[in-house]
Design a protein around this motif. Sequence first.
Motif, PDB file in Angstrom:
ATOM      1  N   THR A 319       6.743 -40.689  -0.764  1.00 34.21           N
ATOM      2  CA  THR A 319       7.344 -41.510  -1.845  1.00 34.21           C
ATOM      3  C   THR A 319       6.309 -42.645  -1.971  1.00 34.21           C
ATOM      4  OG1 THR A 319       8.247 -43.069   0.032  1.00 34.21           O
ATOM      5  CG2 THR A 319       9.669 -41.117  -0.750  1.00 34.21           C
ATOM      6  N   ARG A 349      11.074 -36.240  -2.259  1.00 28.75           N
ATOM      7  CA  ARG A 349      11.540 -37.645  -1.699  1.00 28.75           C
ATOM      8  C   ARG A 349      11.123 -38.520  -2.715  1.00 28.75           C
ATOM      9  NH1 ARG A 349       8.799 -39.160   2.622  1.00 28.75           N
ATOM     10  NH2 ARG A 349      10.331 -40.902   3.046  1.00 28.75           N
ATOM     11  N   GLU A 353      13.684 -41.375  -4.355  1.00 27.58           N
ATOM     12  CA  GLU A 353      13.345 -42.728  -4.269  1.00 27.58           C
ATOM     13  C   GLU A 353      13.515 -43.406  -5.639  1.00 27.58           C
ATOM     14  OE1 GLU A 353       9.377 -45.247  -2.796  1.00 27.58           O
ATOM     15  OE2 GLU A 353       9.286 -43.894  -4.344  1.00 27.58           O
ATOM     16  N   GLN A 357      16.034 -46.113  -7.064  1.00 30.35           N
ATOM     17  CA  GLN A 357      15.912 -47.342  -7.763  1.00 30.35           C
ATOM     18  C   GLN A 357      16.444 -47.483  -9.190  1.00 30.35           C
ATOM     19  OE1 GLN A 357      11.505 -47.191  -7.390  1.00 30.35           O
ATOM     20  NE2 GLN A 357      11.427 -47.555  -5.336  1.00 30.35           N
TER      21      GLN A 357
END
Length: 534
Positions: A319, A349, A353, A357
Amino acid sequence: MLYDKSVALQVLGSLVKKPSLFMEDKYDLQDTDFDDRFHKIVFSSIKNLFLQGTEVISPIEIDLYLSNFATQKQIFDANNGIGYIESLIRFAKVENFDYYYQQLKKYTLLRQLDAEGFDTTCYIDSNLVDPKKIDEMMSKFNKLSVNDIIVNTEKKVIDLKDKFYKGCDESEQHIGDGLSALIDSLKETPEIGVPLNGNILNTICRGTRLKKLYLDSRPSGYYKTRAKLADCARISIPFYYNTEINKWENTGYDEPTLFITTELEVDEIQTMLVAYVSGVNESKILDGRFSIDEEQRVVKAIEYIQGSNMYIVHLPNYTTADVVRTIKKYSLLHNVGYVYFDYLFITPRLLQEISSQSRGISLRPDMVLLNIITVLKDLCNELNIFLSTSTQVSDGWQDSKHPDSSLIRGAKSLADKADIAYVGLPPTKEELSLIKPILDKGMYQEPNMVYHIYKVRRGTYNKVRLFMHFDAGTCRTEELFATNNDCEYLEINGTNIEKILDDTSIPIEQIESESDIPDEPIEQISNSEQDVPW
């Protein structure tokens, strides 16, 4: 004084007379807009009755509604609720609702600012007792909008930030400040970095410079990792075996470096590195079959590698946070100044992420990749490091006449963040045909790799094709020659960075007093024979 009951009366009265105001998008009323428990109860009753389908709201409807809630009904009755609602209906002016709504929201904003510790006395000061000053204060307040108050608050925060905080990439000055010192410093230390694998490339890119991000793009399986590892080893392993003179040579560099591998395991990287340092083909190392001399070189290479300041991290499913944490760790704990990240692609991943967000909003692949390369470029400036990374090229690269950022798979905008950017490709039949007159001179072997350099910040050369021969078995590169985009030969003198740095260590006065400096310029020699400064 941070709540005006007369304003609240007008808002509540308008809602009783015209409850459809709840449906208008420009109004957003909450019970927190009322700083009086009785008013909160009246507001909630009106809103809930409307949401339940009551089109005409009267004191009786509200009274009956609250009869289901003992505590609220007791407060309603204690405040002569029915009489209060009748007063609301009698005095409220629906046509002025917008004005009173804005006034109410201003008071709500002030209360929230006050609760957060912001000084609100510049708007309403409860300590004032002089009627004239109070009138002046309220006159100014009534002219303000919610946005005016927010903007004024933001200005104060910005002023405080300017006084106490400076971002990693933020600086302010007059354009001429420090200019003389800058020029003097460049006399002592030119704008060059530690070497790349090739003196022509050093000239074009000015070496490997701190605070810079270099980006190369290649087809799948076309030596991205091997070439990047060789660049890393060039400045981190102090010795390598020169197969032309059959001798170990000191590179002069032992820089702390970090190699981040994404797809390949650590042992796969290690055998490549041993091949590069020893000059023994990796296939022999993998087979465990080599001559006595080659085995001695491998053993010596391992010794030099083990004594180096080169580190490696395997991040297969990374990430952005993983990459940032890793780079910061090695920068702070091991003083790493040069990072080689192989290579940029979207992992599962990483998608998770970004989705988290963006609160579940789906982002295009190019936006995901642009986000991570932006973070990498910011790290270069924040940590004062060099960073090199790679991407794959998109399908159809074989048909490109002038390879550039348009070939980057997923996001050509990645090149916007790079200081140096190029595409590494095998030479096409057309290119080999065009450079045949150069090869016919017998000075160069046939190239098997071309760097199409299309972006160079702070450099003299751009839109250059650098023809090379790459030995995948040892990860070593032999530069041949450079051309323009039309494959016309370019006379680019290679730069020996060690020589440049040695020359700049000599005092200017000594250079100027040397009697053997010729008055006439020396005739230019080919790039393979002469190392010249910038």
